[in-house]
Motif scaffolding. Structure first.
Motif, mmCIF file in Angstrom:
data_model
loop_
_atom_site.group_PDB
_atom_site.id
_atom_site.type_symbol
_atom_site.label_atom_id
_atom_site.label_comp_id
_atom_site.label_asym_id
_atom_site.label_seq_id
_atom_site.Cartn_x
_atom_site.Cartn_y
_atom_site.Cartn_z
ATOM 1 N N PRO B 107 0.834 -1.211 0.000
ATOM 2 C CA PRO B 107 0.000 0.000 0.000
ATOM 3 C C PRO B 107 0.862 1.252 0.000
ATOM 4 O O PRO B 107 2.014 1.225 0.446
ATOM 5 N N HIS B 111 -1.330 6.186 2.893
ATOM 6 C CA HIS B 111 -2.625 5.713 3.384
ATOM 7 C C HIS B 111 -2.625 5.647 4.909
ATOM 8 O O HIS B 111 -3.678 5.628 5.535
ATOM 9 N N ARG B 207 -6.950 -10.542 3.763
ATOM 10 C CA ARG B 207 -6.389 -9.502 2.881
ATOM 11 C C ARG B 207 -5.821 -8.337 3.675
ATOM 12 O O ARG B 207 -4.920 -7.655 3.220
ATOM 13 N N ALA B 208 -6.402 -8.089 4.849
ATOM 14 C CA ALA B 208 -5.929 -6.960 5.662
ATOM 15 C C ALA B 208 -5.935 -7.355 7.134
ATOM 16 O O ALA B 208 -6.729 -8.195 7.558
ATOM 17 N N TYR B 213 -2.290 -2.991 7.953
ATOM 18 C CA TYR B 213 -1.468 -3.921 7.162
ATOM 19 C C TYR B 213 -2.298 -4.572 6.058
ATOM 20 O O TYR B 213 -3.420 -5.013 6.299
ATOM 21 N N ARG B 214 -1.743 -4.641 4.858
ATOM 22 C CA ARG B 214 -2.397 -5.294 3.712
ATOM 23 C C ARG B 214 -1.533 -6.461 3.247
ATOM 24 O O ARG B 214 -0.302 -6.364 3.228
ATOM 25 N N ARG B 215 -2.203 -7.532 2.814
ATOM 26 C CA ARG B 215 -1.481 -8.728 2.363
ATOM 27 C C ARG B 215 -0.756 -8.451 1.048
ATOM 28 O O ARG B 215 -1.339 -7.898 0.120
ATOM 29 N N TYR B 229 2.703 -9.128 4.973
ATOM 30 C CA TYR B 229 1.878 -7.910 4.948
ATOM 31 C C TYR B 229 2.774 -6.676 4.924
ATOM 32 O O TYR B 229 3.949 -6.727 5.324
ATOM 33 N N ASP B 231 2.382 -2.155 5.588
ATOM 34 C CA ASP B 231 1.513 -0.981 5.815
ATOM 35 C C ASP B 231 2.054 0.219 5.036
ATOM 36 O O ASP B 231 1.677 1.351 5.305
#
Lengths: 126, 329
Positions: B107, B111, B207-208, B213-215, B229, B231
């Motif tokens: 990401p 964000h 996924r999150a 944190y995003r996968r 993950y 961020d």
């Protein structure tokens, strides 16, 4: 936290002594994990008990009827045992140091920031 | 590139001063540092400081960067060559990560974080530009990069209360490192990429996770399922093993950490935080390089493990019964 494990089946089968059963009941009241497990096993048993009895088809010759029924019964027993049997709980110790190295090696971000701290091993040993 | 990222990038170029020697600015200051590694050869000595329940710690490592090859010479020796990561162990060099980059894009930094720049301190005798990464007005990370080259000279990391918890800083640096070749690995211990739909129960790959944190990757590695993950600034690895946790065999030290309703154990390492705990017969270990509170928030946000299907339970039960019976002979 010590979970009930095999004692759940024993509790459902009424095989525990009154004192043990009271102790298990008390644990189930406060342990969501054991409560879920207890309900799942109880539901499964109910479902199996509700299965209708299926007569052996007449087309099956009398000589062959008995072995087929035996095989079917054995398969049903194996399936039921498979669903309800709880293998002894396996435990392990995660390789924390190995996981840290694997994380540091992932190529996200800046290699210097990732690798420099990982070059300083710390005592992740039991 | 969104508008705020473009504004930040433009600001960085203006404030860069001797920006002619620095490659084009990327969205993240860490991308800038990564780019600088490709364009400048240098060697130096670096001090790493961190705190944990045992107190304050300090260690020193040598750093050599030549033609994009990064060699770290500490108690453990490590090399980054392009996307590849190699580590030297008892059995020689091991290739730990392949050259292929991740399919998913991390990401954008913006964000979650805000970036501000200012004149930085002199580090190892060189003037720097300071990039401060904040959340809600509190500093999370301060990066002092060489004004001439863009090389990262000092990094300070803070916890969520604004307390300084980790420092990585050059004590000395020379911009003329001689070249060296990438070592030939004797072993490979590479992650095998997986797809989320291939993941068997009870393992998870949301996924999150909490704390933004995003996968970005899913692998099988080190006898575990490894979900990676990001961020935008920090990365976080979730390792899952299909057995319960033997608390008695855990490494000593660390501290008790509550993960939801589970009791786990948290450890600090020089680059971040580790939390390990178990739930419903699965052991989870999260390794992160962000603040401990963020790592623990991400761990606590993990949903309940997926239930085994009837077929999986029959298979597991039959296998266990066969093992139990075969053990009698």
């Amino acid at each position: 936290v010590t979970h009930l494990g095999d004692a759940i089946s024993a509790l459902l089968d009424g095989e525990l002594s009154p004192a043990e059963a009271a102790q298990a009941d008390a644990h189930v009241l406060v342990c969501a994990e054991c409560r879920d497990e207890l309900m799942a096993i109880a539901r499964m048993r109910d479902l199996v008990r509700q299965l209708p009895l299926v007569p052996v088809p007449r087309l099956v010759r009398p000589a062959a009827r008995r072995p087929v029924a035996l095989v079917a019964a054995a398969a049903a027993v194996v399936a039921l045992a498979g669903v309800t049997y709880r293998p002894p709980a396996q435990t392990q110790s995660p390789p924390v140091g190995r996981f840290v190295q694997a994380h540091a090696a992932s190529n996200l971000g800046d290699p210097l920031s990732n690798l420099a701290p990982a070059a300083v091993p710390v005592g992740f040993r039991p | 590139v969104n508008r705020s990222a473009a504004t930040v990038a433009a600001g960085l170029i203006v404030l860069g001063g001797l920006a002619g020697a620095v490659p084009a600015r990327a969205e993240s200051p860490l991308d800038d540092a990564r780019n600088a590694l490709q364009h400048h050869d240098y060697s130096g000595r670096m001090t790493i400081e961190w705190t944990d329940t045992g107190g304050h710690h300090q260690a020193h490592v040598g750093v050599r960067v030549s033609k994009g090859l990064v060699s770290i010479d500490g108690p453990t020796k490590e090399v980054a060559a392009g996307g590849e990561r190699l580590m030297l162990g008892d059995n020689g060099w091991t290739l730990m990560w392949p050259a292929a980059s991740l399919n998913a894009t991390p990401p954008a930094l913006q964000h979650k974080y805000a970036i501000a720049t200012a004149a930085g301190p002199v580090v190892a005798g060189r003037p720097t530009r300071l990039i401060e990464v904040d959340v809600g007005g509190r500093p999370r990370d301060r990066l002092a990069v060489d004004t001439e080259t863009g090389v990262l000279l000092r990094r300070e990391q803070f916890d969520t209360t604004g307390r300084l918890v980790r420092v990585m800083s050059f004590d000395s640096i020379r911009l003329d490192a001689t070249g060296s070749a990438s070592p030939q690995p004797q072993r490979r211990d590479l992650p095998r990429e997986m797809r989320a739909r291939q993941l068997p129960a009870p393992f998870l790959a949301p996924r999150a996770l909490g704390a933004g944190y995003r996968r970005v990757g899913l692998f099988r590695q080190a006898g575990a399922v490894h979900v990676l993950y990001s961020d935008g600034l920090y990365s976080l690895s979730l390792f899952q093993q299909g057995a319960g946790l033997d608390q008695r065999r855990l490494p000593s030290g660390g501290r008790v950490a509550m993960v939801g309703r589970s009791v786990g154990r948290a450890y600090a390492w020089p680059g971040g935080e580790v939390v390990t705990w178990a739930r419903s017969g699965t052991t989870y270990t999260v390794v992160g390089d962000g603040p401990a509170a963020d790592v623990e928030a991400a761990a606590a946000s993990l949903p309940a493990p997926r239930r085994l299907s009837i077929a999986q339970r029959v298979r597991r039960g039959c296998r266990a019964m066969v093992e139990a019976v075969s053990g009698l002979w």
